[in-house]
Enzyme design. Structure first.
Site, mmCIF file in Angstrom:
data_model
loop_
_atom_site.group_PDB
_atom_site.id
_atom_site.type_symbol
_atom_site.label_atom_id
_atom_site.label_comp_id
_atom_site.label_asym_id
_atom_site.label_seq_id
_atom_site.Cartn_x
_atom_site.Cartn_y
_atom_site.Cartn_z
ATOM 1 C CE LYS A 204 -4.564 0.877 0.496
ATOM 2 N NZ LYS A 204 -5.592 0.084 -0.209
ATOM 3 C CB THR B 60 -3.389 -3.104 -0.338
ATOM 4 O OG1 THR B 60 -4.625 -2.724 -0.940
ATOM 5 C CG2 THR B 60 -2.598 -3.988 -1.275
ATOM 6 C CG HIS C 37 21.814 23.996 -15.904
ATOM 7 N ND1 HIS C 37 23.150 23.733 -15.705
ATOM 8 C CD2 HIS C 37 21.258 22.834 -16.312
ATOM 9 C CE1 HIS C 37 23.385 22.452 -15.999
ATOM 10 N NE2 HIS C 37 22.239 21.893 -16.372
#
Lengths: 282, 282, 282, 282
Positions: free
Chosen positions: C11, C56, C246
């Site tokens: 889960k 789950t 950058h």
């Protein structure tokens, strides 16, 4: 010393998946609902008197309960039922507004055969509606499309603009024109075949974008708005937002290569932003 | 058949990092700039005449060029310079609006020692400003805070609200109150110590949120707005948006456990939504 | 014809907010938990036999139930309790792994006074841990920091690299060096003062980033990794990922302006990507 | 005291849009490229010696330059050209890996007529490939699909699982089964009609998902993996990740309403997570 000016409250991101189980297939709708209410709430703000407050939790419950009892198959209809419900049961309200975003689900098709209970989500564009009802006035119904990512690789130029000391952009007579368009249009009445109209308007937007000899984003935006008004007599106005998702031509000359309008860098930022409303002449 | 109603255009997400190199340390500002222009652009939309269009690419260049020449150290000042520049050099404009979001960077401090050229970004809240100038009128300057995620674990109740057949919410006299607040306030003049005022207002918002005996989100929102007006005489009004990021008490009774206001599920959706403007009494 | 190779299930995004109510203040922890299980699940995959599957949904319930009974105040400890629980009660498992991300909440401080029941979330960095237990083997405990956005405006150069026909980058002896760093380190045992160690390691990372005379991202990354190994004897190895965010120097010469390392465009894409693991010599 | 273990570097999010201008229509490809290099870089990390470093900026330039000269029309081919280029020109490299994600663009079709130079982006799923070449070894080519959001409203049950004191889930013989699937498969050789194979595999995945009598996510995942291996003889293995995007049945009994598998709440968190690799038997 202070007073309460405009205010509203409600519930956002109420997600509803509705499955209709027909004999030969299922249909699904996935709606993300926001309800906003206005009314006589001053004492709630100023002294914490909640006696006129419909809790946002109850607003959420209402979406699911009406979702069960409603027979609406398009979200404009469901939004109308929701605004009517809140105004009818809550005399303290002066206005109710419901906004719904629909994620697109289509039946999976395999080898030309529609799978009746299996679906695939498509996008990135989604469909929207906003129904606003002020007590004692008519309904305002707006529908729209959000996140329509489209691109023209021909028939797009941009030239003849102002040059000033900060100009570095080169004029172009053959540029890529990409946008993530959003359209919102207003209907002139509340009882219309909304789903069919939406399909017509989407087709019209795509068609006019494709065929336009574009001199600028603004130029194409206006043509698309005009086309919608011509195609859909029930539409009073259409607001279009067309951020310019730039595709920059890469300079390959340092590598001894030409770039005949072939290699581009798509960029998300910065991006041009153009919005306008096109309105039907009375 | 159609006509052009309100419209605007400009450039979004122009990102600027400015480094000031002082003798004993550097300072950095990271600003995300949006410029929107209004004016006499009808022929651009209707016939593709770009002769009055300042390209959005030039708008971007202007942000960087003025970023170089400007001595502004707060974004309200820089936004004022930008709107003034666009109106001065572009007679076709009727209004210019600049919105800036500032990401917060602070010097890294290690063992109580500030590192003069090293920075860490903090958040999630960011600072915002919007400066709008209509030609021939005064400036409107609004500043704000976005994404201020705050939580009270005491002094928050919600009771006495409407009960109807769709009510399932239990009254609470001791609930968690979490929100991702956004505040936008309007200054009554254009020449103010904006950075110091912003710090005062942020402190005031946090302090009133902390101390309030909350009977509802609305109740606390109003108290916070009032506190800002009391603390900052230069503020005319303050708009607060406080979506209620719910922390739901978990039901542990199926597991034979109690839950004395201890274990919660934070949820992002659905969420309550409350917004209001608190205005200084004339 | 086919066979099942590596597999796991569990889960994700189980969100837990835990409030401890002490006499003089409250404490809150917000944890986002993922549990992944491995074991003898072949028949579930191949013939749909679920007799060895812990749902789950039950995994989620377990997180909340143990959250209630646990006295753990740091997430490494809680993750250990979770893996032990799953292995103890589920003989079909060969391994359990728990990953937790902690959002940082701190007490609001107003005028130097800590508000005991009011909190503000800070970031963008978050704290992580991953505890993995294979049955019959020891625990592996890794902790980390994610989303640490840092910037050096001095002591950073990049030169002496390969030049080839596709090189356009100029060497720089004074560039901005920004990164959104992620660090994951491995402890050499399972019973440690994890919170104090994490604070030490974060301080060490910031300090070495600040002080390093950087010749490249790689060079600084290695120095930071070395510093962690020196500062924390319980750390076996540290993995650092430092994408180079950058900041490009803007060319202002078309506008007749110089740019003495002052005006930059921060960009999110493309970005350099550098990762390496620094390991303690046996 | 410390040594450098595994490390890699490169450039991420190099975005490339390539327009092919055929006689009767244009074609566009939008690729998001990541290049990662491995090799003899120890002195760069430990002493800042950059003499063997190909800058990430040059890597980016290489993508655009080869994008210009390449005649590849599928991304697997382009990725192969990139890895070959980097290994050929950089003796210090031991491996090069290129990952590309393709956003799907299709010609706009209006009234059954294809618009030859106008495109609409579709999704949410995208296509991926990863080509890895170790010097002196063969190529490994994996392709995949990411973000495939699919839903079954019939033929899905989940029962017979472990019940323990923390179980609250009810068995279901008619549940919704939604997932945002990701598939990655490995080809057994480097010279294949990749675009046609990808289309076959996508069709196979959708077909098997639609037709499967699902006893669990695991059960369906395995069936889909098996089907891919049967349909595509050039595929050695397929890794499937299928997080379970739950649609929870709303309890309407407090409102005196039934809910005959009709009204659901779609939730993003928490979600089940299931992944497995299905491998062709030798």
């Amino acid at each position: 010393m202070a007073f309460l000016a405009e205010n509203k409250y409600g519930k956002s991101r109420v997600r509803l998946m509705k499955v209709r189980r027909l004999d030969d297939r299922h249909d699904v709708k996935e709606w993300n609902v926001q309800v906003l209410l206005e009314g006589d709430f001053e004492r709630c703000f100023t002294v914490g008197d909640n006696s006129k407050i419909l809790p946002t939790d109850t607003i959420k419950n209402t979406v699911y309960s009406l979702g069960r009892s409603s027979t609406a198959t398009c979200m404009e209809q469901f939004a109308k039922e929701l605004t009517a419900h809140f105004l009818e049961h809550n005399p303290q309200l002066t206005a109710a507004s419901v906004e719904i975003e629909e994620k697109k689900w289509a039946h999976v098709v395999v080898n030309d055969k529609l799978q009746p209970t299996t679906f695939q989500q498509s996008g990135p564009e989604s469909f929207t509606t906003q129904v606003t009802q002020k007590r004692g006035e008519g309904l305002q119904i707006q529908s729209g499309i959000r996140g329509l990512v489209i691109l023209k690789t021909a028939r797009s130029s941009f030239a003849g603009y102002i040059k000033d000391p900060l100009t570095t952009l080169k004029e172009s007579h053959d540029r890529l024109f990409g946008t993530e368009a959003m359209a919102v249009w207003t209907y002139d009445r509340a009882d219309l075949p909304f789903a069919a109209l939406r399909a017509d308007i989407l087709r019209t937007l795509l068609c006019s974008f494709a065929k336009h000899e574009s001199l600028s984003v603004q130029h194409t935006l206006y043509a698309m708005g005009q086309a919608v008004l011509e195609a859909a007599g029930a539409v009073k106005d259409v607001q279009l937002t067309m951020p310019n998702r730039h595709c920059l031509l890469v300079d390959l000359t340092p590598f001894g290569q030409d770039n005949p309008n072939m290699i581009f860098v798509p960029t998300d930022e910065p991006h041009g932003y153009i919005e306008a409303k096109v309105v039907r002449q009375a």
